[in-house]
Every structure is written in C-alpha cells, then in structure tokens.
Design an enzyme around this catalytic site. Structure first.
Site, PDB file in Angstrom:
ATOM      1  N   SER A  61       0.931  -1.476  -0.026  1.00  0.00           N
ATOM      2  CA  SER A  61      -0.176   0.240  -0.412  1.00  0.00           C
ATOM      3  C   SER A  61       0.769   1.338   0.319  1.00  0.00           C
ATOM      4  O   SER A  61       0.344   2.277  -0.320  1.00  0.00           O
ATOM      5  CB  SER A  61      -0.862   0.068   1.222  1.00  0.00           C
ATOM      6  OG  SER A  61       0.028   0.397   2.265  1.00  0.00           O
ATOM      7  N   TYR A  72      12.111   1.255  -0.373  1.00  0.00           N
ATOM      8  CA  TYR A  72      11.230   0.157  -0.618  1.00  0.00           C
ATOM      9  C   TYR A  72      10.122   0.890  -1.793  1.00  0.00           C
ATOM     10  O   TYR A  72       9.995  -0.367  -2.271  1.00  0.00           O
ATOM     11  CB  TYR A  72      10.795  -0.039   0.726  1.00  0.00           C
ATOM     12  CG  TYR A  72       9.536  -1.112   1.125  1.00  0.00           C
ATOM     13  CD1 TYR A  72       9.885  -2.594   1.187  1.00  0.00           C
ATOM     14  CD2 TYR A  72       8.367  -0.886   0.934  1.00  0.00           C
ATOM     15  CE1 TYR A  72       8.932  -3.514   1.334  1.00  0.00           C
ATOM     16  CE2 TYR A  72       7.000  -1.621   1.416  1.00  0.00           C
ATOM     17  CZ  TYR A  72       7.582  -3.025   1.516  1.00  0.00           C
ATOM     18  OH  TYR A  72       6.619  -3.709   1.718  1.00  0.00           O
TER      19      TYR A  72
HETATM   20  P1  NDP Z   1       8.598 -11.489   6.909  1.00  0.00           P
HETATM   21  O1  NDP Z   1       9.824 -10.689   5.982  1.00  0.00           O
HETATM   22  O2  NDP Z   1       7.959 -11.170   7.527  1.00  0.00           O
HETATM   23  O3  NDP Z   1       8.620 -12.706   5.954  1.00  0.00           O
HETATM   24  C1  NDP Z   1       9.574 -13.009   4.709  1.00  0.00           C
HETATM   25  C2  NDP Z   1       9.391 -13.845   3.813  1.00  0.00           C
HETATM   26  O4  NDP Z   1      10.437 -13.755   2.798  1.00  0.00           O
HETATM   27  C3  NDP Z   1      10.418 -14.596   4.510  1.00  0.00           C
HETATM   28  O5  NDP Z   1       9.727 -16.368   4.863  1.00  0.00           O
HETATM   29  C4  NDP Z   1      11.355 -15.717   4.519  1.00  0.00           C
HETATM   30  O6  NDP Z   1      11.712 -16.101   4.573  1.00  0.00           O
HETATM   31  C5  NDP Z   1      11.170 -14.502   3.239  1.00  0.00           C
HETATM   32  N1  NDP Z   1      11.960 -13.989   2.338  1.00  0.00           N
HETATM   33  C6  NDP Z   1      12.495 -12.766   3.019  1.00  0.00           C
HETATM   34  N2  NDP Z   1      14.053 -12.441   1.989  1.00  0.00           N
HETATM   35  C7  NDP Z   1      14.116 -13.746   1.562  1.00  0.00           C
HETATM   36  C8  NDP Z   1      15.276 -13.539   0.019  1.00  0.00           C
HETATM   37  N3  NDP Z   1      16.301 -13.504  -0.221  1.00  0.00           N
HETATM   38  N4  NDP Z   1      14.972 -15.467  -0.624  1.00  0.00           N
HETATM   39  C9  NDP Z   1      13.774 -16.191  -0.628  1.00  0.00           C
HETATM   40  N5  NDP Z   1      12.482 -15.529   1.002  1.00  0.00           N
HETATM   41  C10 NDP Z   1      12.725 -14.561   1.290  1.00  0.00           C
HETATM   42  O7  NDP Z   1       7.935 -10.090   5.498  1.00  0.00           O
HETATM   43  P2  NDP Z   1       6.291 -10.206   5.435  1.00  0.00           P
HETATM   44  O8  NDP Z   1       5.614 -11.118   5.015  1.00  0.00           O
HETATM   45  O9  NDP Z   1       5.335  -9.193   5.983  1.00  0.00           O
HETATM   46  O10 NDP Z   1       6.209  -9.462   3.952  1.00  0.00           O
HETATM   47  C11 NDP Z   1       5.857 -10.394   2.944  1.00  0.00           C
HETATM   48  C12 NDP Z   1       5.950  -9.715   1.608  1.00  0.00           C
HETATM   49  O11 NDP Z   1       4.479  -8.886   1.435  1.00  0.00           O
HETATM   50  C13 NDP Z   1       6.949  -8.772   1.036  1.00  0.00           C
HETATM   51  O12 NDP Z   1       7.114  -8.239  -0.268  1.00  0.00           O
HETATM   52  C14 NDP Z   1       6.957  -7.473   2.074  1.00  0.00           C
HETATM   53  O13 NDP Z   1       6.834  -6.145   1.266  1.00  0.00           O
HETATM   54  C15 NDP Z   1       4.857  -7.337   1.292  1.00  0.00           C
HETATM   55  N6  NDP Z   1       4.603  -6.484   2.421  1.00  0.00           N
HETATM   56  C16 NDP Z   1       4.621  -6.760   4.016  1.00  0.00           C
HETATM   57  C17 NDP Z   1       3.858  -5.881   4.418  1.00  0.00           C
HETATM   58  C18 NDP Z   1       3.942  -5.929   6.175  1.00  0.00           C
HETATM   59  O14 NDP Z   1       2.921  -4.842   7.348  1.00  0.00           O
HETATM   60  N7  NDP Z   1       4.033  -6.914   6.791  1.00  0.00           N
HETATM   61  C19 NDP Z   1       3.076  -4.749   4.321  1.00  0.00           C
HETATM   62  C20 NDP Z   1       2.886  -4.699   2.863  1.00  0.00           C
HETATM   63  C21 NDP Z   1       3.880  -5.655   1.521  1.00  0.00           C
HETATM   64  P3  NDP Z   1      13.635 -16.010   4.890  1.00  0.00           P
HETATM   65  O15 NDP Z   1      13.087 -16.148   6.038  1.00  0.00           O
HETATM   66  O16 NDP Z   1      13.506 -18.103   4.734  1.00  0.00           O
HETATM   67  O17 NDP Z   1      14.363 -15.997   4.395  1.00  0.00           O
END
Ligand code: NDP
Length: 248
Positions: free
Chosen positions: A144, A157
């Site tokens: 968002s 970001y």
């Molecule tokens: P988290 O940081 O809580 O979780 C991130 C996930 O992505 C984990 O499973 C992690 O796996 C994986 N990940 C991170 N880096 C890598 C990498 N280099 N390669 C493979 N896997 C990776 O994030 P969210 O769940 O909060 O976010 C998920 C998506 O939603 C993102 O794209 C974020 O930008 C988007 N988003 C989130 C919001 C929020 O408020 N939470 C709001 C808007 C968008 P591992 O630990 O195994 O590396």
C-alpha cells in the site's frame, strides 16, 4: 475458509517460510493445490510449513532459493515443475525492506533491494510463464506504500514495489492472450516479522487504520486465494489493496 477449487493445480510461493508467504502457502494447499515454497534464511520454518501442509493431507515442497540470486530462482521454478508436473500459480511474495533516509542509503542496500524485490520477481515470473498453460495465475505482493507514504525512510522500498506494480500492468498484455492473469495484491500494515503489530512502524501507522487494527497474514492469503481461483478468470491487471482502509 477453504474450498477445493485448486485441485490439480500447482503453486509456487516465494518466501513461504514465514509470515504472509507461509499463510498463502497453507491457504492455497488448503484449497487443493500442490505447493512449493522458497526460503532463504529460515530452513526450519520452511520445513514446518511443509509439515503442516502434509499433516492436512496436502502436497508441499520447500526449496532453498535466495530471491536475490537469479539462477537459484530459476532453479526453484524448474524444481517445482519437475516435482509436481507443472506450474499454474506463481505468488511473488519474497521481499525485504532495507532503507533509511535518502542521503544515507548505501549502494549495497540499493543493489540488494533491487535484486530481491525486483529482479527476483522478474526472473521468477519469466521462468514460471515459460511453463504455464492457459488458466495460469501470476500474483505479485506489492505494498500500500505505492499509494500512500505514511512515513519517511521508505523511498527505496517504495521504489521496488512501484516497479513491480508497473511490471504487472504491462505484463497483462503479454499474457492475456495466453489465458494467464497477472495481478498485484497491495497489503497495508500486516502483523508479521517484518512489521509486527506493536513494533516501531505500528506506532506511526496504527492510528491511520480505518478498521482500527493491523491486518493478519490470513487476510492477505484470502485475497491471493480468490485471485488464484477459477472465479477470478476475468480479473487481470488489477491492483487490489488489502489495507484495512489505511490508504482510503
Ligand atoms: P517477513 O519479513 O515477515 O517474511 C518474509 C518472507 O520472505 C520470509 O518467508 C523470508 O524467508 C522470505 N524472504 C526474505 N528474503 C528472502 C530472500 N532473499 N530469498 C527468499 N526468501 C526471502 O515479511 P512479510 O510477510 O511481512 O512480507 C511479505 C511480503 O509482503 C513482502 O513482499 C513485503 O514487502 C510485503 N508487504 C508486507 C507488509 C507488512 O506490513 N507486513 C505490507 C505491505 C507489503 P526466510 O526467512 O527463509 O529468508
């Protein structure tokens, strides 16, 4: 809530080991899809997601693939196709949030953000659609923040998420004739490791939540489940905001 409307489908969720990605993986599996997830830093959590899906009678696979490593991302798509016999749904969820004041962002952080949040999405999509038949689904997880910047230090970001939204829009024209839809879900503040309810960001954005609370990963997963479903066949090129009215 789940149906079995994804029976016979294969999904790949990038970054499916935790938070929103884990919720999406479990939901799509609950709807009947065989689900592959990628992970990078959390092998135990990825294994726990796979175990949870299998415990419910589903099919699941975890693949270590740094989203910032193009070769690893391609291999994850190929591995999914080899294991499950195809790919019908790609969810580009993996994302990171490096940043800071514009004067202080390092080139290393810039390059890593582009690699994970943009190049990783491009490469996964390219490799997936090479293997995707009519009825396929590409779903990006945006933010968002592309609609409303509530606080400073997030310019890098937001740059990456804006790139994904632009990619989504144009891809629609390439893939529509093949019967593949492409959509972006833009979550608002959602309670995850990246942005925990009660954490520093929530103190700033919390008062702006029209529904008075943070989102839950399952509430993003349900939007992805709809877009993955046969009912969403006419929805493509959409930016679907799921943000509790934060950017209304
Ligand atoms: P988290 O940081 O809580 O979780 C991130 C996930 O992505 C984990 O499973 C992690 O796996 C994986 N990940 C991170 N880096 C890598 C990498 N280099 N390669 C493979 N896997 C990776 O994030 P969210 O769940 O909060 O976010 C998920 C998506 O939603 C993102 O794209 C974020 O930008 C988007 N988003 C989130 C919001 C929020 O408020 N939470 C709001 C808007 C968008 P591992 O630990 O195994 O590396």
């Amino acid at each position: 809530m789940s149906s079995q409307n994804l029976q016979g489908k294969v999904a790949l969720v990038t970054g499916g080991s935790r938070s929103i990605g884990a919720a999406i993986a479990k939901r799509l599996a609950g709807d009947g899809a065989a689900v592959a997830i990628t992970y990078h830093g959390s092998p135990e959590k990825a294994a726990a997601v796979v175990d949870a899906i299998k415990a419910e009678g589903g099919r699941a696979l975890a693949i270590r693939a740094d989203a910032g490593d193009a070769a690893a991302v391609r291999a994850a798509v190929v591995g999914t196709v080899k294991t499950f016999g195809g790919i019908d749904i790609l969810v580009n969820n993996a994302g990171i949030a490096l940043g800071g004041p514009i004067d202080e962002i390092t080139e290393a952080d810039y390059n890593r953000m582009i690699a994970v949040n943009v190049t990783g999405v491009f490469v996964a999509t390219q490799e997936a659609v090479r293997n995707m038949k009519a009825g396929g689904r590409v779903i990006h997880i945006g933010s968002s923040m592309v609609r409303y910047a509530a606080f400073p230090t997030a310019s890098l970001y937001t740059l990456t998420k804006g790139a994904v939204a632009g990619f989504n829009r144009s891809l629609v024209r390439d893939l529509g004739p093949r019967g593949i839809t492409v959509n972006t879900v833009h979550p608002g503040p959602t309670d995850t490791d990246m942005n925990p309810d009660g954490g520093p960001v929530s103190k700033i954005v919390g008062p702006g939540m029209a529904i008075g609370r943070y989102g839950k990963p399952d509430e993003i997963a349900s939007v992805v489940a709809y877009l993955s479903s046969p009912e969403a066949a006419f929805v493509t090129g959409a930016d679907i905001v799921a943000d509790g009215g934060f950017t209304a």
